[in-house]
Design a protein around this motif. Structure first.
Motif, PDB file in Angstrom:
ATOM      1  N   TYR A 153      -5.984  17.098  41.328  1.00 46.99           N
ATOM      2  CA  TYR A 153      -5.505  16.208  40.421  1.00 46.99           C
ATOM      3  C   TYR A 153      -6.273  14.866  40.242  1.00 46.99           C
ATOM      4  CZ  TYR A 153      -1.386  18.781  39.111  1.00 46.99           C
ATOM      5  OH  TYR A 153      -0.561  19.822  38.643  1.00 46.99           O
ATOM      6  N   THR A 154      -6.451  14.461  41.594  1.00 50.71           N
ATOM      7  CA  THR A 154      -7.225  13.148  41.642  1.00 50.71           C
ATOM      8  C   THR A 154      -8.820  13.119  40.937  1.00 50.71           C
ATOM      9  OG1 THR A 154      -6.040  12.036  43.602  1.00 50.71           O
ATOM     10  CG2 THR A 154      -8.107  11.267  43.027  1.00 50.71           C
ATOM     11  N   LEU A 155      -9.141  14.372  41.528  1.00 53.37           N
ATOM     12  CA  LEU A 155     -10.615  14.692  40.944  1.00 53.37           C
ATOM     13  C   LEU A 155     -10.496  14.612  39.437  1.00 53.37           C
ATOM     14  CD1 LEU A 155     -12.042  17.226  43.591  1.00 53.37           C
ATOM     15  CD2 LEU A 155     -12.555  14.850  43.174  1.00 53.37           C
ATOM     16  N   GLN A 156      -9.460  15.604  38.795  1.00 51.42           N
ATOM     17  CA  GLN A 156      -9.471  15.588  37.583  1.00 51.42           C
ATOM     18  C   GLN A 156      -9.255  14.308  36.843  1.00 51.42           C
ATOM     19  OE1 GLN A 156      -6.210  18.516  36.716  1.00 51.42           O
ATOM     20  NE2 GLN A 156      -6.888  19.636  38.287  1.00 51.42           N
ATOM     21  N   ASP A 157      -8.615  13.534  37.446  1.00 52.45           N
ATOM     22  CA  ASP A 157      -8.573  11.973  36.746  1.00 52.45           C
ATOM     23  C   ASP A 157      -9.997  11.435  36.519  1.00 52.45           C
ATOM     24  OD1 ASP A 157      -5.831  12.129  36.752  1.00 52.45           O
ATOM     25  OD2 ASP A 157      -5.330  11.138  38.498  1.00 52.45           O
ATOM     26  N   SER A 158     -11.011  12.122  37.337  1.00 49.03           N
ATOM     27  CA  SER A 158     -12.487  11.389  37.181  1.00 49.03           C
ATOM     28  C   SER A 158     -12.964  12.268  36.029  1.00 49.03           C
ATOM     29  CB  SER A 158     -13.058  11.349  38.438  1.00 49.03           C
ATOM     30  OG  SER A 158     -13.514  12.909  38.927  1.00 49.03           O
ATOM     31  N   GLY A 159     -12.493  13.053  35.403  1.00 45.67           N
ATOM     32  CA  GLY A 159     -13.278  13.888  34.262  1.00 45.67           C
ATOM     33  C   GLY A 159     -13.414  15.424  34.286  1.00 45.67           C
ATOM     34  N   LEU A 160     -13.086  15.801  35.596  1.00 47.98           N
ATOM     35  CA  LEU A 160     -13.200  17.454  35.974  1.00 47.98           C
ATOM     36  C   LEU A 160     -12.203  18.132  35.367  1.00 47.98           C
ATOM     37  CD1 LEU A 160     -14.670  16.881  39.649  1.00 47.98           C
ATOM     38  CD2 LEU A 160     -15.935  17.303  37.714  1.00 47.98           C
ATOM     39  N   ASP A 161     -12.527  19.426  35.007  1.00 53.17           N
ATOM     40  CA  ASP A 161     -11.472  20.137  34.725  1.00 53.17           C
ATOM     41  C   ASP A 161     -10.733  20.940  35.852  1.00 53.17           C
ATOM     42  OD1 ASP A 161     -12.752  22.657  35.602  1.00 53.17           O
ATOM     43  OD2 ASP A 161     -13.382  22.769  33.389  1.00 53.17           O
ATOM     44  N   THR A 162      -9.539  21.609  35.798  1.00 51.18           N
ATOM     45  CA  THR A 162      -9.117  21.996  36.948  1.00 51.18           C
ATOM     46  C   THR A 162      -9.811  22.938  37.953  1.00 51.18           C
ATOM     47  OG1 THR A 162      -7.345  23.292  37.805  1.00 51.18           O
ATOM     48  CG2 THR A 162      -8.093  24.109  35.567  1.00 51.18           C
ATOM     49  N   LEU A 163     -10.682  23.902  37.277  1.00 51.62           N
ATOM     50  CA  LEU A 163     -11.556  24.970  38.020  1.00 51.62           C
ATOM     51  C   LEU A 163     -12.606  24.171  38.858  1.00 51.62           C
ATOM     52  CD1 LEU A 163     -11.710  27.799  35.577  1.00 51.62           C
ATOM     53  CD2 LEU A 163     -10.120  27.357  37.250  1.00 51.62           C
ATOM     54  N   ASP A 164     -13.276  23.049  38.054  1.00 48.39           N
ATOM     55  CA  ASP A 164     -14.128  22.434  38.746  1.00 48.39           C
ATOM     56  C   ASP A 164     -13.732  21.459  39.677  1.00 48.39           C
ATOM     57  OD1 ASP A 164     -16.580  23.450  37.086  1.00 48.39           O
ATOM     58  OD2 ASP A 164     -16.361  21.676  35.689  1.00 48.39           O
ATOM     59  N   ALA A 165     -12.642  21.200  39.661  1.00 44.91           N
ATOM     60  CA  ALA A 165     -11.947  20.067  40.600  1.00 44.91           C
ATOM     61  C   ALA A 165     -11.730  21.082  41.882  1.00 44.91           C
ATOM     62  CB  ALA A 165     -10.896  19.538  40.260  1.00 44.91           C
ATOM     63  N   ASP A 166     -11.266  22.259  41.789  1.00 47.65           N
ATOM     64  CA  ASP A 166     -11.307  23.084  42.770  1.00 47.65           C
ATOM     65  C   ASP A 166     -12.382  23.316  43.456  1.00 47.65           C
ATOM     66  OD1 ASP A 166      -8.283  22.962  42.561  1.00 47.65           O
ATOM     67  OD2 ASP A 166      -8.050  25.047  41.529  1.00 47.65           O
ATOM     68  N   ARG A 204      -6.328  19.872  28.478  1.00 46.95           N
ATOM     69  CA  ARG A 204      -7.510  20.117  29.143  1.00 46.95           C
ATOM     70  C   ARG A 204      -7.410  21.196  30.242  1.00 46.95           C
ATOM     71  NH1 ARG A 204     -10.900  15.347  31.916  1.00 46.95           N
ATOM     72  NH2 ARG A 204      -8.678  15.472  33.583  1.00 46.95           N
ATOM     73  N   TYR A 205      -6.189  21.070  30.895  1.00 41.98           N
ATOM     74  CA  TYR A 205      -5.890  22.279  32.019  1.00 41.98           C
ATOM     75  C   TYR A 205      -5.969  23.495  31.574  1.00 41.98           C
ATOM     76  CZ  TYR A 205      -2.747  24.785  34.852  1.00 41.98           C
ATOM     77  OH  TYR A 205      -1.780  25.764  35.681  1.00 41.98           O
ATOM     78  N   LEU A 206      -5.274  23.714  30.122  1.00 42.96           N
ATOM     79  CA  LEU A 206      -4.876  25.001  29.589  1.00 42.96           C
ATOM     80  C   LEU A 206      -6.209  25.564  28.852  1.00 42.96           C
ATOM     81  CD1 LEU A 206      -1.419  24.217  28.257  1.00 42.96           C
ATOM     82  CD2 LEU A 206      -1.942  25.778  30.015  1.00 42.96           C
ATOM     83  N   SER A 207      -6.980  24.319  28.444  1.00 42.97           N
ATOM     84  CA  SER A 207      -8.249  25.058  27.743  1.00 42.97           C
ATOM     85  C   SER A 207      -9.217  25.588  28.718  1.00 42.97           C
ATOM     86  CB  SER A 207      -8.930  23.612  27.087  1.00 42.97           C
ATOM     87  OG  SER A 207      -8.255  23.133  26.038  1.00 42.97           O
ATOM     88  N   ALA A 208      -9.289  24.928  30.131  1.00 43.54           N
ATOM     89  CA  ALA A 208     -10.285  25.415  30.953  1.00 43.54           C
ATOM     90  C   ALA A 208      -9.533  26.813  31.673  1.00 43.54           C
ATOM     91  CB  ALA A 208      -9.922  24.568  32.337  1.00 43.54           C
ATOM     92  N   LYS A 209      -8.301  27.321  31.425  1.00 41.47           N
ATOM     93  CA  LYS A 209      -7.619  28.451  31.834  1.00 41.47           C
ATOM     94  C   LYS A 209      -8.115  29.567  30.782  1.00 41.47           C
ATOM     95  CE  LYS A 209      -4.268  27.686  35.121  1.00 41.47           C
ATOM     96  NZ  LYS A 209      -3.506  28.502  35.788  1.00 41.47           N
ATOM     97  N   SER A 210      -8.078  29.090  29.579  1.00 43.70           N
ATOM     98  CA  SER A 210      -8.305  29.916  28.589  1.00 43.70           C
ATOM     99  C   SER A 210      -9.774  30.177  28.385  1.00 43.70           C
ATOM    100  CB  SER A 210      -7.872  29.391  27.136  1.00 43.70           C
ATOM    101  OG  SER A 210      -8.264  30.072  26.138  1.00 43.70           O
ATOM    102  N   GLU A 211     -10.568  29.142  28.422  1.00 44.48           N
ATOM    103  CA  GLU A 211     -11.991  29.354  27.900  1.00 44.48           C
ATOM    104  C   GLU A 211     -12.811  29.814  29.294  1.00 44.48           C
ATOM    105  OE1 GLU A 211     -13.148  25.514  26.678  1.00 44.48           O
ATOM    106  OE2 GLU A 211     -11.643  25.655  24.787  1.00 44.48           O
TER     107      GLU A 211
END
Length: 380
Positions: free
Chosen positions: A277-290, A353-360
Motif C-alpha cells: 500500500y505504501t508503494l502504491q501511494d508513490s504511484g505504483l499499481d497493486t501488481l507492480d507494488a507486489d 486504480r486497483y480494480l483497473s490493474a486487476k482487469s487490464e
C-alpha cells in the motif's frame, strides 16, 4: 513437516536455521529482523561470505527481466543490513546504490540451488519478504554448526521438505470446531473452522442455510481474508462489500457456502500488504507494488479450499467470482464449476486504480465495472 514448522517460527523470530541439501549445509536467515551484527555473525558461523537469494520477480526489478527462477547474488565482504534491504525490497535500488556496484552485483548472479529455493519457500510460508540471506557452511565450520544443531540452539531441515512447505498438506486439513452464528443477511449460518496441520493458518467455512445435496451445484464464494476491507471498511478495495454481498446472494440462491480463507493480500500477508500500500501511494499499481517486494501477481493457492469442499461433501458449485484463476484452481482440484456468477462492490476514487490493474493486467472479468463513469465494481 514438524521441523519445517519450527524453522518458520525461528525465522520469524530472527534466528538462523540450517538447510540440508545432500552433503551441503546452508545457514539461512530472514532479511526482516536482520542487523549488521547478525549478518556478520552468519558469515562467521558459516565460515564464508553470505549471498542473497532473490525471487525472479525481484530480479526483474534489479534489471534481470528474463530470469526464469530465483537466483543467488554474491555479496561483497562487509555488506551491511541497509544494502541488503535496498537489494531485497527497496523501491529504487539504483538510487540507493552506485550504478557500477549494482551492475557488478548483477553480474555475480548464479542460479538458485536446492537449499536456496528451500530458503525462499520458507520465507513465503512465514509471510516474510521473499528474500533470504544464505551462507554455505565450510568444512572448517561444519562440526561447530552440527554441534549447535545437536544441542538445540539451531534447527536443521531438509531442503526438499522445506521446498514443499508451500504446497501445504493436501488431505490433512483438520476440522476443529463449529457453531451456529446468525448474520444480518442470513440468520441460519453455521461456522466451521478448519486448521492446517502446521498450525499456522485457520480457515472458516460459512454454511448458509441448507445447501442442496446430490448433483445440484452449490452456490460458493471463495473469499480471501482482508482485515482492512472486511473489518474496517477500507475504500482501497471493495472486499468488505463483496463479503457481505456474497452472504446475501448465497442466501437469495437458497443457501450455499462461503469459504473465508486466510490469504491476506492475495497470499502475501498483512505486513507485506501494508508495505505494498505504501508503494502504491508513490504511484505504483497493486501488481507492480507486489513485484517490488519480490512477489508474483497472486501468491494464493487453493488446495485448502478443495480440501474444505471435500470435507463438506461438495463436488459441483456455482462460483461467485470475477477471477478465472479461481475457476481453474477448483477444476484442477476435481471440483466442477457448473456456472459463474459475478460479484460486485462499489467503485470509488480510492479503488479505481486497483480494480483497473486487476482487469487490464490480471485478466479479471470486470468489463461491466467500468461501463460509464460510475457503477458497480468487483474484486476476485
Amino acid at each position: 513437516m514438524h521441523q519445517v514448522e519450527r524453522a518458520i517460527f525461528d525465522l520469524r523470530r530472527g534466528l538462523p536455521v540450517v538447510v540440508i541439501a545432500g552433503d551441503t549445509r546452508v545457514l539461512v536467515q530472514a532479511i526482516e529482523g536482520a542487523t549488521d551484527a547478525s549478518v556478520s555473525g552468519l558469515a562467521g558461523h558459516a565460515g564464508g561470505t553470505p549471498a542473497l537469494v532473490l525471487s525472479r520477480h525481484r530480479l526483474a526489478i534489479l534489471g534481470e527481466p528474463e530470469a526464469r527462477g530465483a537466483a543467488r547474488l554474491s555479496l561483497p565482504e562487509g555488506t551491511g543490513r541497509r544494502r541488503l534491504v535496498d537489494l531485497a525490497f527497496g523501491i529504487a535500488p539504483e538510487v540507493a546504490m552506485e550504478p557500477e556496484a549494482l551492475a557488478g552485483w548483477r553480474r555475480s548472479l548464479e542460479p538458485a540451488q536446492a537449499a536456496d529455493r528451500a530458503a525462499l519457500a520458507l520465507m513465503r510460508r512465514a509471510l516474510l519478504i521473499p528474500a533470504a540471506l544464505v551462507a554455505r557452511v565450510s568444512e572448517a565450520q561444519r562440526s561447530a554448526v552440527e554441534a549447535r544443531v545437536s544441542e538445540g540452539t539451531w534447527l536443521a531441515v531438509g531442503a526438499e521438505q522445506a521446498e514443499r512447505c508451500l504446497e501445504g498438506s493436501v488431505g490433512m486439513l483438520q476440522r476443529v470446531s463449529e457453531a451456529q452464528i446468525p448474520l444480518a443477511d442470513a440468520s441460519d449460518c453455521r461456522f466451521i473452522l478448519f486448521r492446517e496441520p502446521d498450525g499456522l493458518r485457520e480457515h472458516v467455512a460459512v454454511v448458509i442455510g441448507e445447501p442442496r445435496s446430490g448433483d445440484v451445484a452449490v452456490p460458493l464464494r471463495l473469499h480471501s481474508a482482508c482485515l482492512t476491507g472486511d473489518l474496517f471498511g477500507s475504500l482501497r478495495c471493495d472486499c468488505g462489500e463483496q463479503l457481505r454481498n456474497a452472504v446475501a446472494d448465497i442466501q437469495a440462491l437458497g443457501g450455499g457456502v462461503l469459504l473465508y480463507l486466510a490469504q491476506e493480500g492475495r497470499g502475501i500477508g498483512l505486513a507485506n500488504k501494508l508495505r505494498a500500500y505504501t508503494l502504491q501511494d508513490s504511484g505504483l499499481d497493486t501488481l507492480d507494488a507486489d513485484q517490488i517486494l519480490g512477489f508474483g501477481e497472486d501468491e494464493r493457492r487453493y488446495g485448502v479450499a478443495v480440501d474444505m469442499l471435500d470435507a463438506l461433501g461438495i463436488r459441483r458449485v456455482q462460483l461467485l467470482t470475477n477471477n478465472p484463476g479461481k475457476m481453474s484452481a477448483l477444476a484442477e482440484g476435481g471440483i466442477e464449476v457448473v456456472e459463474r456468477q459475478a460479484l460486485y462492490g462499489s467503485l470509488n476514487d480510492h479503488n479505481r486504480r486497483y480494480l483497473s490493474a486487476k482487469s487490464e493486467r490480471a485478466g479479471h472479468l470486470l468489463d461491466a465495472v467500468f461501463d460509464g463513469d460510475q457503477g458497480p465494481t468487483a474484486r476476485s
